[in-house]
Scaffold this motif. Structure first.
Motif, PDB file in Angstrom:
ATOM      1  N   ASP A   1       0.808  -1.268  -0.013  1.00 37.21           N
ATOM      2  CA  ASP A   1       0.010  -0.052   0.049  1.00 37.21           C
ATOM      3  C   ASP A   1       1.016   1.316  -0.031  1.00 37.21           C
ATOM      4  OD1 ASP A   1      -2.279  -1.668   0.229  1.00 37.21           O
ATOM      5  OD2 ASP A   1      -2.500  -1.395   2.165  1.00 37.21           O
ATOM      6  N   LYS A   2       1.940   1.354   0.451  1.00 35.90           N
ATOM      7  CA  LYS A   2       2.891   2.270   0.562  1.00 35.90           C
ATOM      8  C   LYS A   2       3.305   2.665  -0.850  1.00 35.90           C
ATOM      9  CE  LYS A   2       7.368   4.144   2.443  1.00 35.90           C
ATOM     10  NZ  LYS A   2       8.384   3.553   3.311  1.00 35.90           N
ATOM     11  N   ILE A   3       3.377   2.046  -1.817  1.00 36.14           N
ATOM     12  CA  ILE A   3       3.860   1.972  -3.113  1.00 36.14           C
ATOM     13  C   ILE A   3       2.604   2.983  -3.888  1.00 36.14           C
ATOM     14  CG2 ILE A   3       4.620   1.271  -5.323  1.00 36.14           C
ATOM     15  CD1 ILE A   3       6.551   1.028  -2.834  1.00 36.14           C
ATOM     16  N   THR A   4       1.477   2.269  -3.519  1.00 39.40           N
ATOM     17  CA  THR A   4       0.182   2.709  -4.226  1.00 39.40           C
ATOM     18  C   THR A   4      -0.002   4.325  -3.590  1.00 39.40           C
ATOM     19  OG1 THR A   4      -0.779   0.579  -4.045  1.00 39.40           O
ATOM     20  CG2 THR A   4      -2.517   2.453  -4.415  1.00 39.40           C
ATOM     21  N   THR A   5       0.170   4.614  -2.341  1.00 38.26           N
ATOM     22  CA  THR A   5       0.044   5.903  -1.763  1.00 38.26           C
ATOM     23  C   THR A   5       0.954   6.684  -2.469  1.00 38.26           C
ATOM     24  OG1 THR A   5      -0.537   4.874   0.449  1.00 38.26           O
ATOM     25  CG2 THR A   5       0.279   7.270   0.269  1.00 38.26           C
TER      26      THR A   5
ATOM     27  N   SER B   1       0.487  11.585  -8.426  1.00 35.21           N
ATOM     28  CA  SER B   1      -0.383  12.032  -9.822  1.00 35.21           C
ATOM     29  C   SER B   1      -0.688  13.383  -9.457  1.00 35.21           C
ATOM     30  CB  SER B   1      -1.504  10.948  -9.584  1.00 35.21           C
ATOM     31  OG  SER B   1      -1.047   9.705  -9.722  1.00 35.21           O
ATOM     32  N   ARG B   2      -0.907  13.713  -8.000  1.00 34.53           N
ATOM     33  CA  ARG B   2      -1.301  15.161  -7.899  1.00 34.53           C
ATOM     34  C   ARG B   2      -0.379  16.205  -8.374  1.00 34.53           C
ATOM     35  NH1 ARG B   2      -2.010  12.994  -2.431  1.00 34.53           N
ATOM     36  NH2 ARG B   2      -3.936  12.023  -2.176  1.00 34.53           N
ATOM     37  N   LEU B   3       1.058  15.861  -8.141  1.00 36.17           N
ATOM     38  CA  LEU B   3       1.993  16.681  -8.662  1.00 36.17           C
ATOM     39  C   LEU B   3       1.971  16.945 -10.177  1.00 36.17           C
ATOM     40  CD1 LEU B   3       5.076  15.698  -6.546  1.00 36.17           C
ATOM     41  CD2 LEU B   3       3.585  17.780  -5.983  1.00 36.17           C
ATOM     42  N   LEU B   4       1.551  15.843 -10.836  1.00 33.58           N
ATOM     43  CA  LEU B   4       1.589  15.902 -12.508  1.00 33.58           C
ATOM     44  C   LEU B   4       0.025  16.387 -13.145  1.00 33.58           C
ATOM     45  CD1 LEU B   4       3.282  12.341 -12.849  1.00 33.58           C
ATOM     46  CD2 LEU B   4       4.393  14.603 -12.899  1.00 33.58           C
TER      47      LEU B   4
ATOM     48  N   LEU C   1       9.425  17.909  -9.890  1.00 33.07           N
ATOM     49  CA  LEU C   1       8.661  17.393 -10.871  1.00 33.07           C
ATOM     50  C   LEU C   1       9.192  16.255 -11.770  1.00 33.07           C
ATOM     51  CD1 LEU C   1       6.026  18.077 -12.212  1.00 33.07           C
ATOM     52  CD2 LEU C   1       7.295  19.779 -13.779  1.00 33.07           C
ATOM     53  N   TRP C   2      10.404  16.264 -12.007  1.00 37.45           N
ATOM     54  CA  TRP C   2      11.394  15.310 -12.755  1.00 37.45           C
ATOM     55  C   TRP C   2      11.103  13.861 -12.048  1.00 37.45           C
ATOM     56  CZ3 TRP C   2      15.009  11.525 -11.756  1.00 37.45           C
ATOM     57  CH2 TRP C   2      15.398  10.862 -12.943  1.00 37.45           C
ATOM     58  N   TYR C   3      11.429  13.980 -10.680  1.00 36.52           N
ATOM     59  CA  TYR C   3      11.090  12.721  -9.711  1.00 36.52           C
ATOM     60  C   TYR C   3       9.745  12.068  -9.964  1.00 36.52           C
ATOM     61  CZ  TYR C   3      15.856  12.718  -7.612  1.00 36.52           C
ATOM     62  OH  TYR C   3      17.158  12.781  -7.176  1.00 36.52           O
ATOM     63  N   ALA C   4       8.841  13.119  -9.752  1.00 40.78           N
ATOM     64  CA  ALA C   4       7.511  12.523  -9.821  1.00 40.78           C
ATOM     65  C   ALA C   4       7.132  12.004 -11.352  1.00 40.78           C
ATOM     66  CB  ALA C   4       6.536  13.858  -9.576  1.00 40.78           C
TER      67      ALA C   4
ATOM     68  N   CYS D   1       9.615   9.925  -5.563  1.00 42.21           N
ATOM     69  CA  CYS D   1       8.888  10.964  -4.370  1.00 42.21           C
ATOM     70  C   CYS D   1       9.743  11.468  -3.630  1.00 42.21           C
ATOM     71  CB  CYS D   1       7.620  10.164  -4.026  1.00 42.21           C
ATOM     72  SG  CYS D   1       6.480  11.696  -2.822  1.00 42.21           S
ATOM     73  N   ILE D   2       9.936  12.697  -3.556  1.00 44.65           N
ATOM     74  CA  ILE D   2      10.919  13.413  -2.667  1.00 44.65           C
ATOM     75  C   ILE D   2      10.209  13.335  -1.057  1.00 44.65           C
ATOM     76  CG2 ILE D   2      11.813  15.554  -2.031  1.00 44.65           C
ATOM     77  CD1 ILE D   2      12.793  15.875  -4.690  1.00 44.65           C
ATOM     78  N   ASN D   3      10.956  12.967  -0.161  1.00 48.40           N
ATOM     79  CA  ASN D   3      10.326  13.310   1.060  1.00 48.40           C
ATOM     80  C   ASN D   3      10.670  14.508   1.727  1.00 48.40           C
ATOM     81  OD1 ASN D   3       8.947  12.791   3.520  1.00 48.40           O
ATOM     82  ND2 ASN D   3       9.925  10.756   3.941  1.00 48.40           N
ATOM     83  N   PRO D   4       9.923  15.640   1.847  1.00 44.44           N
ATOM     84  CA  PRO D   4      10.384  16.846   2.305  1.00 44.44           C
ATOM     85  C   PRO D   4      10.508  16.698   3.885  1.00 44.44           C
ATOM     86  CG  PRO D   4       8.582  17.180   0.901  1.00 44.44           C
ATOM     87  CD  PRO D   4       8.545  15.730   1.246  1.00 44.44           C
TER      88      PRO D   4
END
Length: 764
Positions: free
Chosen positions: A204-208, A214-217, A511-514, A519-522
């Protein structure tokens, strides 16, 4: 009482036992079963040779299957059948008993205990003062006998492991109480359900993370290959054939560990190299020529390990998934890596600032390059803003389609090789195993296999365009696997321009990572501003106190820990030294408790492995550091030398270090920098350190023209002398000519240590 099946020959070292109700055999060596079986190994060499010859004349070599999957099944069948002939399957009964808690007591200790107990009862019955005194004397005698028995018992266990480093280290860990915590404790009878819970959490972590990307894109046309350059060289469309001699060299150089997924004991592979070198080469050539990875090797067993001992074991988020793969699978991957890595790493599209999983590259070389850039900026009167980015589940979120596109477009991987990588990544599954409980098997739709040999290199290749993206903004960066440091020189007159530039770069990077499935973890990303104390105070007074990463404000820290090193804003490295001293003192105290059980050689081995390694880690950053830092580290080494030798009379620490043949801390720093410099000059690796060093070229003919000297840049600040671009030429030019002209790495290091040893102890 438990019934087991046993593979055992009266004179064979090969032992296998299996619980009858188990679905797969569990293999162990005789060393793991000292209380259960006594094996005569006098004819073990002859039987191993017989088994090797049987495999060499079997259908695995004379009549191999035509397809990869059929050949894998043939390997499993034939190897086990031949093993049954040498070590037939037998049924035995094993009574599970725990060793008595007083098994270590000697005869004298047992007699002393009985005498103590007899006098205690007599004193209680009579109340006599004379008996009480006899009882107290007996207590002292018994306690000493018990302690001596315990010490002798533990010491004999360590000494009995002569010739077996793994067994000896196991005893060391038992004595030091640093064994891995059993995470199944406290879960009661819910271990099976907890396995399913962990498996669901990892999935589920991967799905999250995908949903978050998807929101960033939304409302963007950003393409995953937008910062890739097309490959222009000769593509790699097929693997070169694997020869038995290549496999034999590989088997002699690698350590093969037991995997719970193996169908037969992995120790057979190294003990029978003649047959398995041919078998593995046949398997590899079938796999490489058909572009297919064996289906039976695509399952991973996940062993959950607590990230820290003090974390809540009931929370799935506190676990790190450790993957176990088939042994033959990892050997096959290693053969593929030897063909893929030189081709991809030599491409101009591969990130030269990626230091992970590459020969002569390390976390230390990465930090040396980063700090060298920071010192240069500080010497010029500027400051440096660094952001250390953290990726969430980086290896598990790589989209296979994007990875294959990048391998083809940017690195020229085509045809059969590309099909093989596609087969290697696709149709993989995993399950969680904990205390003999297994979860359901789930498919893996993304990511490179953790615990694999090839997966980490594929990940570093996948993230190579990061260097080009960062460079397009005029920023600098360093990467080590999924750890990325992005930094910029802050404008002296207008810091807002520099801040806006790095924030724009970080936004594009997020954005590139997304777009590439990462996914970057701030929340785990950190930032730090490097400069002198006066400039830092001035910048903070202007409001430069934080930076925005992926919409999250990250305040500047006074220090950050990256790649195992603590960096502080003033570049004093005192926090790093303090952290090293604390870690070393912890291990010194632990060794001190068991020192009486160890020989001097064993104590020296533990000291070098646990403590000297910490003193040596990234010590090239400590050149020209403060006297207090050097003295703090030297005190650790002095205490360690006294602990190892335990001199009976007061002895100077320099004498102890000389007897142990240990270089003092200052000379160890010089040794490390000179070694890195030699590798950078003669091997041109790492390339980013080679580019820092410039040969000395006088403007007119001088005797120094042909002395193989390096150019030492001029500096304005004493602080900058800690930098590698100053320390390397300074130390290199001070070496004798015969060392500077030595091209062989091992000979250079040996001669260098002798040279520094003579300098350190010449007056003793």
């Amino acid at each position: 009482m438990t019934h087991h099946l046993l593979h055992q020959s009266p004179s064979s070292p090969l032992i296998t036992y299996q619980t009858i109700h188990s679905s797969k055999p569990y293999f162990m060596s005789p060393n793991h079963l000292p209380q259960l079986f006594t094996v005569n190994t006098g004819n073990s060499t002859r039987l191993t040779s017989t088994y090797d010859n049987a495999l060499y004349t079997s259908q695995l070599i004379n009549d191999p299957a035509d397809t990869v999957d059929d050949y894998v099944r043939q390997i499993n069948t034939v190897v086990i059948n031949e093993l049954d002939k040498v070590a037939p399957l037998k049924t035995v009964k094993r009574i599970l008993r725990q060793l008595p808690c007083d098994a270590f007591l000697s005869t004298e200790a047992r007699v002393a205990k009985r005498q103590r107990r007899r006098l205690e009862r007599l004193w209680i019955r009579t109340g006599s003062e004379d008996v009480r005194r006899q009882y107290r004397d007996a207590c002292r005698v018994a306690n000493k006998a018990i302690n001596d028995s315990r010490s002798n018992f533990l010491a004999s266990k360590v000494q009995s492991a002569t010739g077996s480093s793994s067994k000896k280290w196991k005893h060391y860990k038992d004595l030091l109480h640093c064994n891995t915590i059993n995470v199944s404790q406290g879960l009661g009878g819910n271990v099976g359900s907890f396995c399913d819970k962990l498996n669901s959490f990892f999935h589920d972590k991967i799905t999250t993370l995908r949903t978050s990307n998807s929101r960033l894109l939304t409302n963007t046309t950003f393409h995953p290959l937008s910062h890739d350059l097309p490959y222009t060289g000769i593509p790699l469309g097929s693997f070169t054939p694997v020869t038995p001699s290549e496999v034999r060299r590989l088997l002699s150089s690698v350590t093969i560990k037991f995997s719970p997924l193996d169908f037969f004991p992995s120790s057979l592979i190294k003990s029978c190299p003649r047959s398995f070198s041919v078998i593995i080469s046949n398997l590899a050539n079938l796999s490489f020529s058909q572009g297919l990875f064996p289906t039976d090797y695509k399952t991973a067993q996940i062993t959950p390990i607590l990230k820290k001992p003090n974390l809540n074991p009931d929370d799935p988020a506190n676990y790190r998934p450790i993957s176990n793969l088939h042994t033959l699978s990892k050997i096959l991957e290693r053969l593929a890596l030897t063909r893929l890595q030189p081709f991809i790493a030599s491409s101009l599209n591969f990130n030269p600032l990626q230091s992970a999983y590459r020969k002569q590259h390390s976390t230390e070389t990465s930090l040396v390059k980063t700090l060298s850039d920071i010192y240069k900026a500080t010497d010029s009167g500027s400051s440096t803003l660094l952001v250390a980015l953290d990726l969430s589940a980086a290896f598990d979120t790589v989209p296979h389609e994007n990875l294959l596109q990048r391998l083809h477009y940017s690195f020229g991987i085509t045809d059969t090789v590309l099909n093989w990588v596609k087969s290697y990544l696709s149709s993989r599954t995993q399950y969680v195993s904990l205390s003999c409980h297994n979860s359901q098997t789930v498919p893996l739709l993304s990511g490179v296999p953790q615990g694999s040999v090839l997966g980490p290199f594929l990940f570093t290749s996948y993230t190579s365009p990061v260097s080009r993206l960062v460079a397009s903004f005029g920023l600098l960066q360093q990467q080590y696997s999924d750890d990325t440091q992005v930094y910029i020189t802050v404008n002296k007159t207008n810091h807002t321009t520099s801040l806006a530039c790095i924030e724009s770069c970080l936004s594009a990077l997020c954005l590139w990572y997304a777009q590439n499935g990462l996914c970057i973890n701030p929340s785990k990303s950190e930032s730090l501003l490097f400069s002198t104390a006066s400039r830092l105070q001035k910048l903070k007074s202007t409001g430069l106190t934080s930076i925005t990463v992926s919409g999250t404000q990250i305040p500047f820290s006074n220090k950050i820990k990256t790649l195992g090193t603590v960096l502080d804003s003033s570049l004093s490295l005192s926090p790093h030294v303090k952290s090293t001293v604390q870690a070393c003192n912890f291990h010194i105290r632990a060794i001190k408790h068991i020192r009486h059980l160890l020989t001097q050689q064993d104590a020296s081995t533990l000291a070098v492995s646990l403590i000297q390694s910490k003193l040596d880690y990234c010590n090239s950053l400590l050149h020209n550091t403060s006297v207090e830092n050097i003295h703090a580290l030297q005190r650790i080494q002095n205490n360690l030398a006294r602990l190892v030798i335990q001199p009976s009379t007061p002895t100077p620490t320099s004498t102890l270090l000389r007897d142990l043949h240990w270089l003092p801390v200052q000379q160890r720093i010089t040794y490390k920098i000179a070694s890195l410099t030699h590798t950078a000059i003669h091997n041109k690796q790492p390339s980013y350190l080679h580019d820092i060093l410039q040969p000395h070229q006088p403007t007119r003919p001088l005797r120094s023209s042909n002395q193989n000297l390096l150019l030492t840049p001029h500096t304005r600040l004493h602080l900058t002398d800690q930098s590698f671009h100053i320390a390397a030429p300074t130390i290199w030019n001070s070496l004798p000519p015969h060392l500077r002209f030595q091209t062989q790495t091992q000979q250079f290091k040996s001669s260098l240590k002798t040279h520094l040893f003579n300098i350190a102890f010449t007056s003793q």
